[in-house]
Design a protein around this motif. Sequence first.
Motif, PDB file in Angstrom:
ATOM      1  N   ILE A  81     -33.500  23.481   7.998  1.00 25.14           N
ATOM      2  CA  ILE A  81     -34.083  22.245   8.557  1.00 25.14           C
ATOM      3  C   ILE A  81     -33.093  21.081   8.643  1.00 25.14           C
ATOM      4  CG2 ILE A  81     -36.399  22.866   7.690  1.00 25.14           C
ATOM      5  CD1 ILE A  81     -36.059  20.457   5.706  1.00 25.14           C
ATOM      6  N   MET A  82     -31.823  21.299   8.239  1.00 27.50           N
ATOM      7  CA  MET A  82     -30.909  20.145   8.207  1.00 27.50           C
ATOM      8  C   MET A  82     -30.515  19.680   9.609  1.00 27.50           C
ATOM      9  SD  MET A  82     -27.391  21.787   6.738  1.00 27.50           S
ATOM     10  CE  MET A  82     -26.237  22.679   7.796  1.00 27.50           C
ATOM     11  N   SER A  83     -30.142  18.392   9.699  1.00 33.15           N
ATOM     12  CA  SER A  83     -29.671  17.816  10.968  1.00 33.15           C
ATOM     13  C   SER A  83     -28.159  17.662  10.899  1.00 33.15           C
ATOM     14  CB  SER A  83     -30.244  16.420  11.172  1.00 33.15           C
ATOM     15  OG  SER A  83     -31.616  16.434  11.081  1.00 33.15           O
ATOM     16  N   LEU A  84     -27.586  17.294  12.046  1.00 30.81           N
ATOM     17  CA  LEU A  84     -26.148  17.011  12.063  1.00 30.81           C
ATOM     18  C   LEU A  84     -25.889  15.726  11.283  1.00 30.81           C
ATOM     19  CD1 LEU A  84     -25.026  17.663  15.742  1.00 30.81           C
ATOM     20  CD2 LEU A  84     -24.374  18.926  13.679  1.00 30.81           C
ATOM     21  N   PRO A  85     -24.824  15.691  10.502  1.00 25.86           N
ATOM     22  CA  PRO A  85     -24.526  14.455   9.759  1.00 25.86           C
ATOM     23  C   PRO A  85     -23.804  13.470  10.668  1.00 25.86           C
ATOM     24  CG  PRO A  85     -22.866  16.110   9.284  1.00 25.86           C
ATOM     25  CD  PRO A  85     -23.827  16.746  10.235  1.00 25.86           C
ATOM     26  N   ILE A  86     -24.001  12.195  10.428  1.00 29.88           N
ATOM     27  CA  ILE A  86     -23.229  11.183  11.149  1.00 29.88           C
ATOM     28  C   ILE A  86     -22.226  10.614  10.144  1.00 29.88           C
ATOM     29  CG2 ILE A  86     -23.343   9.076  12.526  1.00 29.88           C
ATOM     30  CD1 ILE A  86     -24.817  11.583  13.707  1.00 29.88           C
ATOM     31  N   VAL A  87     -20.956  10.836  10.441  1.00 27.93           N
ATOM     32  CA  VAL A  87     -19.904  10.523   9.473  1.00 27.93           C
ATOM     33  C   VAL A  87     -18.864   9.614  10.118  1.00 27.93           C
ATOM     34  CG1 VAL A  87     -18.175  11.542   7.920  1.00 27.93           C
ATOM     35  CG2 VAL A  87     -20.216  12.850   8.500  1.00 27.93           C
ATOM     36  N   VAL A  88     -18.435   8.571   9.387  1.00 25.83           N
ATOM     37  CA  VAL A  88     -17.313   7.753   9.861  1.00 25.83           C
ATOM     38  C   VAL A  88     -16.217   7.762   8.798  1.00 25.83           C
ATOM     39  CG1 VAL A  88     -18.760   6.216  11.279  1.00 25.83           C
ATOM     40  CG2 VAL A  88     -18.213   5.563   8.920  1.00 25.83           C
ATOM     41  N   ASN A  89     -15.024   7.376   9.230  1.00 28.05           N
ATOM     42  CA  ASN A  89     -13.897   7.257   8.318  1.00 28.05           C
ATOM     43  C   ASN A  89     -14.007   5.944   7.529  1.00 28.05           C
ATOM     44  OD1 ASN A  89     -10.996   6.130   7.919  1.00 28.05           O
ATOM     45  ND2 ASN A  89     -10.792   8.345   8.130  1.00 28.05           N
ATOM     46  N   ASP A  90     -13.466   5.894   6.310  1.00 31.25           N
ATOM     47  CA  ASP A  90     -13.617   4.687   5.481  1.00 31.25           C
ATOM     48  C   ASP A  90     -12.923   3.439   6.053  1.00 31.25           C
ATOM     49  OD1 ASP A  90     -11.030   5.485   4.976  1.00 31.25           O
ATOM     50  OD2 ASP A  90     -11.231   5.510   2.789  1.00 31.25           O
ATOM     51  N   GLN A  91     -12.049   3.632   7.033  1.00 36.44           N
ATOM     52  CA  GLN A  91     -11.365   2.490   7.646  1.00 36.44           C
ATOM     53  C   GLN A  91     -12.151   1.884   8.800  1.00 36.44           C
ATOM     54  OE1 GLN A  91      -8.640   1.109   6.301  1.00 36.44           O
ATOM     55  NE2 GLN A  91      -9.036   2.657   4.733  1.00 36.44           N
ATOM     56  N   THR A  92     -13.243   2.533   9.215  1.00 41.33           N
ATOM     57  CA  THR A  92     -14.057   2.040  10.326  1.00 41.33           C
ATOM     58  C   THR A  92     -14.603   0.649  10.001  1.00 41.33           C
ATOM     59  OG1 THR A  92     -14.728   4.328  10.611  1.00 41.33           O
ATOM     60  CG2 THR A  92     -16.006   2.694  11.824  1.00 41.33           C
ATOM     61  N   THR A  93     -14.572  -0.274  10.962  1.00 38.10           N
ATOM     62  CA  THR A  93     -15.086  -1.626  10.678  1.00 38.10           C
ATOM     63  C   THR A  93     -16.607  -1.589  10.546  1.00 38.10           C
ATOM     64  OG1 THR A  93     -15.402  -2.145  13.006  1.00 38.10           O
ATOM     65  CG2 THR A  93     -13.251  -2.748  12.041  1.00 38.10           C
ATOM     66  N   LEU A  94     -17.139  -2.619   9.884  1.00 40.29           N
ATOM     67  CA  LEU A  94     -18.603  -2.716   9.760  1.00 40.29           C
ATOM     68  C   LEU A  94     -19.237  -2.789  11.138  1.00 40.29           C
ATOM     69  CD1 LEU A  94     -19.090  -5.135   6.738  1.00 40.29           C
ATOM     70  CD2 LEU A  94     -19.133  -2.638   6.785  1.00 40.29           C
ATOM     71  N   TYR A  95     -18.585  -3.499  12.056  1.00 37.09           N
ATOM     72  CA  TYR A  95     -19.116  -3.619  13.423  1.00 37.09           C
ATOM     73  C   TYR A  95     -19.295  -2.228  14.046  1.00 37.09           C
ATOM     74  CZ  TYR A  95     -19.668  -4.927  18.301  1.00 37.09           C
ATOM     75  OH  TYR A  95     -20.148  -5.061  19.583  1.00 37.09           O
ATOM     76  N   ASP A  96     -18.228  -1.431  13.995  1.00 38.62           N
ATOM     77  CA  ASP A  96     -18.313  -0.085  14.604  1.00 38.62           C
ATOM     78  C   ASP A  96     -19.307   0.811  13.868  1.00 38.62           C
ATOM     79  OD1 ASP A  96     -16.578  -0.698  16.612  1.00 38.62           O
ATOM     80  OD2 ASP A  96     -14.803   0.101  15.601  1.00 38.62           O
ATOM     81  N   THR A  97     -19.433   0.586  12.564  1.00 39.35           N
ATOM     82  CA  THR A  97     -20.394   1.384  11.786  1.00 39.35           C
ATOM     83  C   THR A  97     -21.821   1.057  12.242  1.00 39.35           C
ATOM     84  OG1 THR A  97     -18.870   1.286   9.926  1.00 39.35           O
ATOM     85  CG2 THR A  97     -21.100   2.028   9.449  1.00 39.35           C
ATOM     86  N   ILE A  98     -22.072  -0.244  12.461  1.00 38.59           N
ATOM     87  CA  ILE A  98     -23.411  -0.666  12.900  1.00 38.59           C
ATOM     88  C   ILE A  98     -23.701  -0.124  14.302  1.00 38.59           C
ATOM     89  CG2 ILE A  98     -24.839  -2.680  13.511  1.00 38.59           C
ATOM     90  CD1 ILE A  98     -23.251  -4.162  11.202  1.00 38.59           C
ATOM     91  N   VAL A  99     -22.693  -0.150  15.179  1.00 36.05           N
ATOM     92  CA  VAL A  99     -22.867   0.396  16.532  1.00 36.05           C
ATOM     93  C   VAL A  99     -23.209   1.894  16.432  1.00 36.05           C
ATOM     94  CG1 VAL A  99     -21.695   0.940  18.709  1.00 36.05           C
ATOM     95  CG2 VAL A  99     -21.419  -1.320  17.675  1.00 36.05           C
ATOM     96  N   THR A 100     -22.502   2.595  15.545  1.00 36.04           N
ATOM     97  CA  THR A 100     -22.773   4.035  15.353  1.00 36.04           C
ATOM     98  C   THR A 100     -24.213   4.266  14.887  1.00 36.04           C
ATOM     99  OG1 THR A 100     -20.470   4.309  14.706  1.00 36.04           O
ATOM    100  CG2 THR A 100     -21.945   6.131  14.184  1.00 36.04           C
ATOM    101  N   LEU A 101     -24.663   3.395  13.989  1.00 39.81           N
ATOM    102  CA  LEU A 101     -26.031   3.497  13.459  1.00 39.81           C
ATOM    103  C   LEU A 101     -27.052   3.439  14.601  1.00 39.81           C
ATOM    104  CD1 LEU A 101     -27.019   3.198  10.326  1.00 39.81           C
ATOM    105  CD2 LEU A 101     -27.610   0.907  11.008  1.00 39.81           C
ATOM    106  N   PHE A 102     -26.806   2.505  15.557  1.00 39.54           N
ATOM    107  CA  PHE A 102     -27.717   2.377  16.707  1.00 39.54           C
ATOM    108  C   PHE A 102     -27.569   3.548  17.671  1.00 39.54           C
ATOM    109  CE2 PHE A 102     -28.042  -2.046  15.363  1.00 39.54           C
ATOM    110  CZ  PHE A 102     -29.381  -2.287  15.566  1.00 39.54           C
TER     111      PHE A 102
END
Length: 209
Positions: A81-102
């Motif tokens: 039942i697992m889904s694909l994980p959404i993973v970013v690198n630790d250097q990703t900016t908060l802005y890009d992380t939030i965009v990824t979330l959306f």
Amino acid sequence: MIQLSKRQEKIIDIVKMKQPVTSEQIACSLNITRAALRPDLSVLTMMGILDARPKVGYFYTGNANQNIMLQKISNIKIEDIMSLPIVVNDQTTLYDTIVTLFLEDVGTIYVNTNGSLSGVVSRKDLLKSIIGGSDINKIPVGMVMTRKPIVTIRKNENVIVAANRIIEYEIDSLPVIEDFEDEGKIKQRVIGRISKSNITKLFVELCKG
Ligand code: ADP
């Protein structure tokens, strides 16, 4: 029919021989830690095969629960039942992380450092750093993520264990991990994601019969 793992069958044999037996004694016989033993013990108790009496120990009842729903659930593994994980690198900016979330429509993002899981960042973690006045274009996600201990699960574990862990730690999701070797060190990489949504979908599927 309930499918038991090799280890679960061994646990049943130990309990049959030594009952009443404490989880410490079982862990010792199997040469594993009590923490590693806990998921199997909770599955066996939930299925009604073992009975746990506080301050006494475990007994074998043999009355595998006749509840068909429970039997079905006890055969469903994380990988089913697992889904694909959404993973970013630790250097990703908060802005890009939030965009990824959306863009990915998830509530939690997992963070990698050199290809191995190093943290978790949730919606509220990101909101907290914004209202705290962080420059979201500059700050890397590695600065605000939750670090170890990260609560994880493996693909061959039972869904009941995942649901228990989500409730116990009051979190929305668990990264599904597997080991890999990197320059002689054992590290963990993320191969999936189990969230409250996966468990809710499973519940709906089971109710369809
Ligand atoms: P939210 O914070 O948006 O309500 P959660 O309830 O999932 O989302 O997260 C609560 C806190 O626990 C957050 O600080 C988050 O970083 C952390 N967290 C979320 N998932 C995990 C996990 N699997 N292991 C460890 N910490 C986690």
